[in-house]
Motif scaffolding. Structure first.
Motif, PDB file in Angstrom:
ATOM      1  N   ASP A  18       0.845  -1.161   0.115  1.00 62.49           N
ATOM      2  CA  ASP A  18      -0.025   0.182  -0.105  1.00 62.49           C
ATOM      3  C   ASP A  18       0.681   1.357  -0.115  1.00 62.49           C
ATOM      4  OD1 ASP A  18      -2.346  -1.476   2.276  1.00 62.49           O
ATOM      5  OD2 ASP A  18      -1.961  -1.803   0.302  1.00 62.49           O
ATOM      6  N   SER A  20       0.990   5.402   0.616  1.00 66.99           N
ATOM      7  CA  SER A  20       0.274   6.894   1.081  1.00 66.99           C
ATOM      8  C   SER A  20       1.055   8.000   0.678  1.00 66.99           C
ATOM      9  CB  SER A  20       0.014   6.833   2.571  1.00 66.99           C
ATOM     10  OG  SER A  20      -0.555   7.740   2.950  1.00 66.99           O
ATOM     11  N   ASN A  22       0.965  12.763   0.569  1.00 67.29           N
ATOM     12  CA  ASN A  22      -0.012  13.836   0.864  1.00 67.29           C
ATOM     13  C   ASN A  22       0.387  15.080   0.630  1.00 67.29           C
ATOM     14  OD1 ASN A  22       1.407  15.361   3.558  1.00 67.29           O
ATOM     15  ND2 ASN A  22       1.841  13.121   3.722  1.00 67.29           N
ATOM     16  N   THR A  62      -7.857   5.728  -2.522  1.00 67.46           N
ATOM     17  CA  THR A  62      -8.862   6.701  -1.567  1.00 67.46           C
ATOM     18  C   THR A  62      -8.307   7.887  -1.525  1.00 67.46           C
ATOM     19  OG1 THR A  62      -9.537   4.524  -0.706  1.00 67.46           O
ATOM     20  CG2 THR A  62      -9.636   6.518   0.680  1.00 67.46           C
ATOM     21  N   PHE A  73      -4.982  13.689   1.709  1.00 68.32           N
ATOM     22  CA  PHE A  73      -3.913  12.505   1.385  1.00 68.32           C
ATOM     23  C   PHE A  73      -4.473  11.476   0.242  1.00 68.32           C
ATOM     24  CE2 PHE A  73      -6.347   8.855   3.024  1.00 68.32           C
ATOM     25  CZ  PHE A  73      -6.832   9.468   4.246  1.00 68.32           C
ATOM     26  N   ASN A  75      -4.338   7.600  -0.780  1.00 68.66           N
ATOM     27  CA  ASN A  75      -3.849   6.176  -0.413  1.00 68.66           C
ATOM     28  C   ASN A  75      -4.009   5.327  -1.633  1.00 68.66           C
ATOM     29  OD1 ASN A  75      -3.040   6.858   1.863  1.00 68.66           O
ATOM     30  ND2 ASN A  75      -4.692   5.882   2.990  1.00 68.66           N
ATOM     31  N   SER A  77      -4.145   1.194  -2.615  1.00 69.19           N
ATOM     32  CA  SER A  77      -3.758  -0.266  -1.995  1.00 69.19           C
ATOM     33  C   SER A  77      -3.369  -1.051  -2.976  1.00 69.19           C
ATOM     34  CB  SER A  77      -5.176  -0.508  -1.393  1.00 69.19           C
ATOM     35  OG  SER A  77      -6.068  -0.788  -2.295  1.00 69.19           O
TER      36      SER A  77
END
Lengths: 113, 115
Positions: A18, A20, A22, A62, A73, A75, A77
């Motif tokens: 995953d 992430s 931001n 997401t 942010f 994300n 996956s």
């Protein structure tokens, strides 16, 4: 003028992990957009966010509009090799439609198979 | 979303010359935008082009250097005038969505190299 700080600048991950990333701003934005740019192409819109606190999904992606309206942010996956590219956040301040976008500096994502 | 095309897709030009970039959209749109993306950098807005009015330029960009035309609701041009190597960039047009004009969609870009 408004500035967006996007982090990290680059990421090297294994397929299946995953991700992430931001963006933060010193100013409030009314709209946050996330784009992906492949080499030699224009940016493609992934997700648009319109309300503080909003959480929106698009497949494995997401994104959230921060409650303070100064951050967002994204994300991803279960990353796959085709996720490789540069991801940009963009904020829009204007009260009227079609207002100027301010872009972050981008996150270069590399996915190792 | 609208289908946006740009011509040329790339060009190599000599310093001191000018290049006109075309942006064609497959549907009528109110607002069109021109961006510059310098090598390895993010996107910077050059100007907003609305049909029937003068383009609005961002700080650091002037009409003499980047004249813009917007003759109708599906077409716009950006000219890069009196080019120097510092003008080597990708130039992108974008349009505001018909359905949610807070969203912008981009063309494929024109990759310009000035020698």
């Amino acid at each position: 003028g408004q500035q967006l700080n996007q982090s990290p600048q680059s990421m090297f991950i294994q397929e299946g992990e995953d991700v992430s990333m931001n963006c933060t701003s010193s100013s409030i934005f009314n709209t946050w957009l996330w784009y992906k740019q492949d080499p030699g192409e224009g940016p493609v819109l992934l997700i648009a966010l319109y309300k503080a606190g909003e959480l929106t999904s698009n497949g494995r992606l997401t994104a959230q509009f921060g409650i303070t309206r100064k951050d967002s942010f994204l994300n991803i996956s279960a990353s796959i090799p085709s996720d490789v590219g540069i991801y940009f956040c963009a904020g829009q301040l204007g009260e009227t439609s079609g207002s100027r976008l301010t872009f972050g500096e981008g996150t270069q994502l590399t996915v190792n198979p | 979303s609208a289908v946006i095309s740009q011509k040329p897709s790339r060009d190599i030009c000599q310093r001191g010359t000018s290049l006109t970039i075309q942006c064609q959209v497959d549907s009528q749109v109110t607002m069109m935008f021109w961006y510059r993306q310098q090598p390895g950098q993010s996107l910077t807005l050059i100007a907003t082009a609305n049909q029937g009015s003068e383009a609005t330029y961002e700080s650091g960009f002037v009409i003499d250097k980047f004249p813009i035309s917007r003759p109708n609701l599906t077409f716009s041009t950006l000219t890069v005038s009196n080019m120097s190597p510092e003008d080597s960039s990708i130039y992108l047009c974008s349009v505001a969505s018909l359905y949610s004009s807070y969203e912008q969609y981009f063309g494929p870009g024109t990759r310009l190299t000035v020698t």
